[in-house]
Design a protein around this motif. Sequence first.
Motif, PDB file in Angstrom:
ATOM      1  N   LEU A  23       0.829  -1.210   0.000  1.00  0.00           N
ATOM      2  CA  LEU A  23       0.000   0.000   0.000  1.00  0.00           C
ATOM      3  C   LEU A  23       0.864   1.261   0.000  1.00  0.00           C
ATOM      4  O   LEU A  23       0.529   2.254  -0.659  1.00  0.00           O
ATOM      5  N   ASP A  24       1.974   1.217   0.743  1.00  0.00           N
ATOM      6  CA  ASP A  24       2.892   2.365   0.739  1.00  0.00           C
ATOM      7  C   ASP A  24       3.417   2.628  -0.669  1.00  0.00           C
ATOM      8  O   ASP A  24       3.458   3.783  -1.123  1.00  0.00           O
ATOM      9  N   ALA A  25       3.820   1.560  -1.356  1.00  0.00           N
ATOM     10  CA  ALA A  25       4.380   1.719  -2.700  1.00  0.00           C
ATOM     11  C   ALA A  25       3.363   2.277  -3.677  1.00  0.00           C
ATOM     12  O   ALA A  25       3.721   2.994  -4.625  1.00  0.00           O
ATOM     13  N   ALA A  26       2.084   2.001  -3.440  1.00  0.00           N
ATOM     14  CA  ALA A  26       1.019   2.492  -4.320  1.00  0.00           C
ATOM     15  C   ALA A  26       0.497   3.855  -3.883  1.00  0.00           C
ATOM     16  O   ALA A  26      -0.416   4.399  -4.522  1.00  0.00           O
ATOM     17  N   GLY A  27       1.040   4.394  -2.811  1.00  0.00           N
ATOM     18  CA  GLY A  27       0.603   5.705  -2.324  1.00  0.00           C
ATOM     19  C   GLY A  27      -0.783   5.687  -1.704  1.00  0.00           C
ATOM     20  O   GLY A  27      -1.476   6.714  -1.683  1.00  0.00           O
ATOM     21  N   ILE A  28      -1.196   4.547  -1.171  1.00  0.00           N
ATOM     22  CA  ILE A  28      -2.513   4.429  -0.531  1.00  0.00           C
ATOM     23  C   ILE A  28      -2.381   4.771   0.941  1.00  0.00           C
ATOM     24  O   ILE A  28      -1.612   4.141   1.667  1.00  0.00           O
ATOM     25  N   GLY A  29      -3.103   5.782   1.374  1.00  0.00           N
ATOM     26  CA  GLY A  29      -2.950   6.319   2.715  1.00  0.00           C
ATOM     27  C   GLY A  29      -3.620   5.489   3.791  1.00  0.00           C
ATOM     28  O   GLY A  29      -4.401   4.569   3.527  1.00  0.00           O
ATOM     29  N   ALA A  30      -3.340   5.878   5.039  1.00  0.00           N
ATOM     30  CA  ALA A  30      -3.850   5.148   6.202  1.00  0.00           C
ATOM     31  C   ALA A  30      -5.376   5.183   6.278  1.00  0.00           C
ATOM     32  O   ALA A  30      -5.992   4.273   6.840  1.00  0.00           O
ATOM     33  N   ASN A  31      -5.990   6.220   5.736  1.00  0.00           N
ATOM     34  CA  ASN A  31      -7.452   6.341   5.820  1.00  0.00           C
ATOM     35  C   ASN A  31      -8.183   5.262   5.023  1.00  0.00           C
ATOM     36  O   ASN A  31      -9.371   5.014   5.238  1.00  0.00           O
ATOM     37  N   LEU A  32      -7.469   4.601   4.107  1.00  0.00           N
ATOM     38  CA  LEU A  32      -8.082   3.542   3.298  1.00  0.00           C
ATOM     39  C   LEU A  32      -7.685   2.144   3.781  1.00  0.00           C
ATOM     40  O   LEU A  32      -8.061   1.152   3.165  1.00  0.00           O
ATOM     41  N   ARG A  33      -6.931   2.070   4.878  1.00  0.00           N
ATOM     42  CA  ARG A  33      -6.445   0.780   5.375  1.00  0.00           C
ATOM     43  C   ARG A  33      -7.330   0.293   6.522  1.00  0.00           C
ATOM     44  O   ARG A  33      -7.638   1.039   7.444  1.00  0.00           O
ATOM     45  N   ILE A  34      -7.699  -0.965   6.429  1.00  0.00           N
ATOM     46  CA  ILE A  34      -8.525  -1.598   7.462  1.00  0.00           C
ATOM     47  C   ILE A  34      -7.785  -2.838   7.931  1.00  0.00           C
ATOM     48  O   ILE A  34      -7.491  -3.735   7.125  1.00  0.00           O
ATOM     49  N   ALA A  68     -14.823 -11.395  11.255  1.00  0.00           N
ATOM     50  CA  ALA A  68     -14.290 -10.145  10.715  1.00  0.00           C
ATOM     51  C   ALA A  68     -15.292  -9.481   9.782  1.00  0.00           C
ATOM     52  O   ALA A  68     -15.470  -8.253   9.798  1.00  0.00           O
ATOM     53  N   VAL A  69     -15.958 -10.286   8.960  1.00  0.00           N
ATOM     54  CA  VAL A  69     -16.992  -9.736   8.076  1.00  0.00           C
ATOM     55  C   VAL A  69     -18.099  -9.098   8.899  1.00  0.00           C
ATOM     56  O   VAL A  69     -18.559  -7.979   8.596  1.00  0.00           O
ATOM     57  N   GLU A  70     -18.541  -9.771   9.954  1.00  0.00           N
ATOM     58  CA  GLU A  70     -19.607  -9.224  10.793  1.00  0.00           C
ATOM     59  C   GLU A  70     -19.172  -7.912  11.434  1.00  0.00           C
ATOM     60  O   GLU A  70     -19.957  -6.958  11.523  1.00  0.00           O
ATOM     61  N   GLN A  71     -17.933  -7.843  11.905  1.00  0.00           N
ATOM     62  CA  GLN A  71     -17.438  -6.613  12.521  1.00  0.00           C
ATOM     63  C   GLN A  71     -17.466  -5.453  11.541  1.00  0.00           C
ATOM     64  O   GLN A  71     -17.868  -4.332  11.889  1.00  0.00           O
ATOM     65  N   LEU A  72     -17.028  -5.709  10.322  1.00  0.00           N
ATOM     66  CA  LEU A  72     -16.975  -4.631   9.336  1.00  0.00           C
ATOM     67  C   LEU A  72     -18.371  -4.152   8.958  1.00  0.00           C
ATOM     68  O   LEU A  72     -18.584  -2.947   8.759  1.00  0.00           O
ATOM     69  N   PHE A  73     -19.328  -5.054   8.850  1.00  0.00           N
ATOM     70  CA  PHE A  73     -20.692  -4.622   8.545  1.00  0.00           C
ATOM     71  C   PHE A  73     -21.294  -3.852   9.716  1.00  0.00           C
ATOM     72  O   PHE A  73     -22.040  -2.884   9.515  1.00  0.00           O
ATOM     73  N   MET A  74     -20.987  -4.247  10.944  1.00  0.00           N
ATOM     74  CA  MET A  74     -21.492  -3.497  12.100  1.00  0.00           C
ATOM     75  C   MET A  74     -20.894  -2.098  12.155  1.00  0.00           C
ATOM     76  O   MET A  74     -21.556  -1.142  12.536  1.00  0.00           O
ATOM     77  N   ARG A  75     -19.647  -1.979  11.755  1.00  0.00           N
ATOM     78  CA  ARG A  75     -18.994  -0.665  11.741  1.00  0.00           C
ATOM     79  C   ARG A  75     -19.410   0.160  10.527  1.00  0.00           C
ATOM     80  O   ARG A  75     -19.145   1.365  10.478  1.00  0.00           O
ATOM     81  N   ASP A  76     -20.004  -0.506   9.534  1.00  0.00           N
ATOM     82  CA  ASP A  76     -20.332   0.135   8.266  1.00  0.00           C
ATOM     83  C   ASP A  76     -19.067   0.680   7.612  1.00  0.00           C
ATOM     84  O   ASP A  76     -19.059   1.769   7.039  1.00  0.00           O
ATOM     85  N   THR A  77     -17.983  -0.084   7.753  1.00  0.00           N
ATOM     86  CA  THR A  77     -16.704   0.272   7.146  1.00  0.00           C
ATOM     87  C   THR A  77     -16.294  -0.878   6.249  1.00  0.00           C
ATOM     88  O   THR A  77     -15.691  -1.856   6.693  1.00  0.00           O
ATOM     89  N   LEU A  78     -16.640  -0.781   4.994  1.00  0.00           N
ATOM     90  CA  LEU A  78     -16.444  -1.911   4.098  1.00  0.00           C
ATOM     91  C   LEU A  78     -15.330  -1.643   3.087  1.00  0.00           C
ATOM     92  O   LEU A  78     -15.258  -0.569   2.493  1.00  0.00           O
ATOM     93  N   PRO A  79     -14.456  -2.631   2.892  1.00  0.00           N
ATOM     94  CA  PRO A  79     -13.451  -2.533   1.827  1.00  0.00           C
ATOM     95  C   PRO A  79     -14.046  -2.994   0.509  1.00  0.00           C
ATOM     96  O   PRO A  79     -15.213  -3.391   0.448  1.00  0.00           O
ATOM     97  N   THR A  80     -13.239  -2.951  -0.533  1.00  0.00           N
ATOM     98  CA  THR A  80     -13.645  -3.608  -1.779  1.00  0.00           C
ATOM     99  C   THR A  80     -12.963  -4.960  -1.910  1.00  0.00           C
ATOM    100  O   THR A  80     -13.368  -5.779  -2.740  1.00  0.00           O
ATOM    101  N   ALA A  81     -11.918  -5.184  -1.087  1.00  0.00           N
ATOM    102  CA  ALA A  81     -11.178  -6.446  -1.161  1.00  0.00           C
ATOM    103  C   ALA A  81     -10.694  -6.848   0.225  1.00  0.00           C
ATOM    104  O   ALA A  81     -10.425  -5.998   1.079  1.00  0.00           O
ATOM    105  N   PHE A  82     -10.594  -8.158   0.417  1.00  0.00           N
ATOM    106  CA  PHE A  82     -10.099  -8.724   1.667  1.00  0.00           C
ATOM    107  C   PHE A  82      -8.798  -9.472   1.385  1.00  0.00           C
ATOM    108  O   PHE A  82      -8.781 -10.406   0.576  1.00  0.00           O
TER     109      PHE A  82
END
Length: 341
Positions: free
Chosen positions: A206-217, A231-245
Amino acid sequence: MSNSTPATIEDVARIANVSIATVSRAIHMPEKVANSTRLKVNQAIAVTGYTTNAMARSLRLGRSNMILVVAPDIGDPNFSNILIGLENEARSHGYGILIGHTQNDAQRGLEYLKFLNSNQAAGLILFTGILPFGHQTMTARLPPSVGVFEPVFNGGIPYVGVDDIAGARKAVDLLIAEGHRKIAFIGDSRTRLAYSRRRMGYEAGLDAAGIGANLRIILEGDGTIESGRLAVEQLFMRDTLPTAFMCVNDQTAIGVMIGLKTRGYDIPEDFSVTGFDDVPQAVFMTPSLTTIRQPRTAIGKHAMALLLELLSDGEPPETEILLRPDLVVRNSVSAPSRARR
């Protein structure tokens, strides 16, 4: 089995529903036994405690050309293929293998520590990631030892395994190349060094791609199917979803896939998922799992070769040998859907 009645090879054969000859081959020539049969025999050995009794018999015979392999879970899909590499290399040099199954039980670890201090095992191959717990003087008297599969957290002993950082980097680079920027890392651990190294590879990508901490889960996990589902349940409860795991191992990835499918999502149309290890189940998942393949038999061969060098010379030529992992691209990864970018 009753504690007062030693388990026999007949007990193992009966529980595994195989012949006594098959049990013997699974123990002494595992490369000649089908994976499914070897797994049944290993599970029967764990249930009966036969390996522990076999060690006791070996002690009475006064053998000194045996290598003790201590593992927390002989049912782990990674164990059998590493054992093949260990066994083949040991046999070619006149050594035999004894299997110690701790089942993550500290008392069992202490029993194996006492066995090692009897000087009846020439060396130790350790899958657990930690030295056996016990009296300090016993730990100090361990024979030559090598860690395999999991770096030894508290021991400073030589280690042979896969390059976890490089492997994780391959997985995250694939996801980034497909267009993912919000990628979750599932399975971080403060005590499992292999898992923390895989997180390092994730961060480096992620560092090499310039992806910041705000997009890291980043979520912790213990490497089980259930931890991936939770982990899936936690992310849905937080309403913080990635596009990839990006999962720390295949078991976690399988749990993630189960959690997503339970909620009605499609993989990889809605979410992409990657694993690590390339266990046999990975190819049979729907969709088949994109993962990082460990060269397990080669790891076993190199680990035993290193231990035999220690037995011969007393000093390790290398303190860490990391083998190259391979990216296995299957069907669980695609570009993120427009709705989730």
